[in-house]
Design an enzyme around this catalytic site. Structure first.
Site, PDB file in Angstrom:
ATOM      1  N   ALA A 107      62.537  -7.259  59.496  1.00  0.00           N
ATOM      2  CA  ALA A 107      62.977  -8.654  59.028  1.00  0.00           C
ATOM      3  C   ALA A 107      62.306  -9.061  57.563  1.00  0.00           C
ATOM      4  O   ALA A 107      63.019  -9.696  56.948  1.00  0.00           O
ATOM      5  CB  ALA A 107      62.741  -9.540  59.994  1.00  0.00           C
ATOM      6  N   TYR A 108      61.031  -8.998  57.415  1.00  0.00           N
ATOM      7  CA  TYR A 108      60.726  -9.459  56.215  1.00  0.00           C
ATOM      8  C   TYR A 108      61.103  -8.693  55.217  1.00  0.00           C
ATOM      9  O   TYR A 108      61.306  -9.240  53.911  1.00  0.00           O
ATOM     10  CB  TYR A 108      58.889  -9.351  56.502  1.00  0.00           C
ATOM     11  CG  TYR A 108      58.130 -10.125  55.252  1.00  0.00           C
ATOM     12  CD1 TYR A 108      57.800 -11.446  55.263  1.00  0.00           C
ATOM     13  CD2 TYR A 108      57.420  -9.507  54.485  1.00  0.00           C
ATOM     14  CE1 TYR A 108      57.221 -11.850  53.757  1.00  0.00           C
ATOM     15  CE2 TYR A 108      56.728  -9.543  53.402  1.00  0.00           C
ATOM     16  CZ  TYR A 108      56.601 -10.864  52.995  1.00  0.00           C
ATOM     17  OH  TYR A 108      55.922 -11.405  51.843  1.00  0.00           O
ATOM     18  N   SER A 109      60.787  -7.475  55.276  1.00  0.00           N
ATOM     19  CA  SER A 109      61.249  -6.535  54.207  1.00  0.00           C
ATOM     20  C   SER A 109      62.557  -6.592  53.699  1.00  0.00           C
ATOM     21  O   SER A 109      62.765  -6.785  52.547  1.00  0.00           O
ATOM     22  CB  SER A 109      60.866  -4.974  54.602  1.00  0.00           C
ATOM     23  OG  SER A 109      59.311  -4.771  54.761  1.00  0.00           O
TER      24      SER A 109
END
Length: 248
Positions: A154-156
């Site tokens: 999700a972050y990437s």
């Protein structure tokens, strides 16, 4: 408009702690007037005590379009204009999990804060910059958005979206006196990083040739240059701050 003819005004999201707070301290030393935004009201009150009296704070959820619109209007009404926007608000979401274990709710929340929040802020601040033929926008991205960090889908992916937006906006406003850039740090020693599982931090620092985390001062110094009037020919670019991990 000649930006050197008046005191610069900067809006910083995620300003209560971490990267945003460090950048706020740095810009205050450069006599930049500040409007600090965060959902953490207590954190904003705390950082305000360290900064000049004319620093304005606004408790806002950057994923809420109505709140963003009203807050930008308040800042413009108070200061007269906004010269700089720094989108630093961000979360990692669940980490140290593989892609098939990611929950949709968490994925959506991370994208809403990291990408949508940055887009909404620029959506409502850009028109004033266009009118004045000047502006500096900096989206805080991540090395994860360039290379992808295993266990951080999700972050990437959200930070990759931020980098993509930077490239689009850089091209769209290139003839207006507005520059739009991103900054992709590797691991910076912040409270957010301190809360990550140690194996996740080790995975990231092992990829850094310098074998250390970056510092908040190093990030703030680079951010300060990117949003300065002197940085007038770089736009749509993702600056590296990764201790040698990314060299492209």
């Amino acid at each position: 408009m000649n930006p050197r003819n008046h005191a610069q005004v900067a809006v910083i999201t995620g300003a209560a702690t971490g990267l945003g707070a460090a950048i706020a301290r740095h810009l205050a030393q450069k006599q930049v007037k500040l409007a600090l935004l965060d959902i953490d009201e207590k954190g904003l009150q705390k950082i305000k005590k360290e900064l000049p009296e004319d620093c304005a704070i606004h408790t806002v959820d950057v994923t809420d379009e109505n709140q963003v619109r009203k807050t930008v209007q308040k800042v413009e009404s108070h200061f007269g204009s906004i010269d700089i926007l720094i989108n630093s608000a961000g979360i990692t979401g669940q980490t140290n999990i593989q892609s098939h274990q990611v929950q949709e709710e968490d994925l959506q929340r991370v994208f809403d804060i990291n990408f949508k929040g940055s887009w909404l802020m620029s959506k409502y601040i850009l028109p004033g910059m266009i009118q004045r033929d000047y502006g500096r926008i900096l989206h805080i991205a991540s090395i994860a958005g360039k290379e992808g960090n295993a266990g951080m889908l999700a972050y990437s992916a959200s930070k990759a979206a931020v980098i993509g937006m930077t490239k689009v906006q850089g091209k769209e406003y290139a003839e207006t006196g507005i520059t739009v850039n991103a900054l992709a740090p590797a691991v910076i020693r912040t409270d957010m990083v301190a809360k990550l599982p140690q194996e996740q931090v080790t995975y990231m620092t092992d990829k850094i040739p310098m074998k250390r985390c970056g510092t908040l001062d190093e990030l703030a110094n680079m951010a300060g240059f990117i949003v300065s009037p002197e940085n007038s020919f770089a736009t749509g670019f993702c600056f590296d701050l990764s201790g040698g991990r990314a060299t492209y």
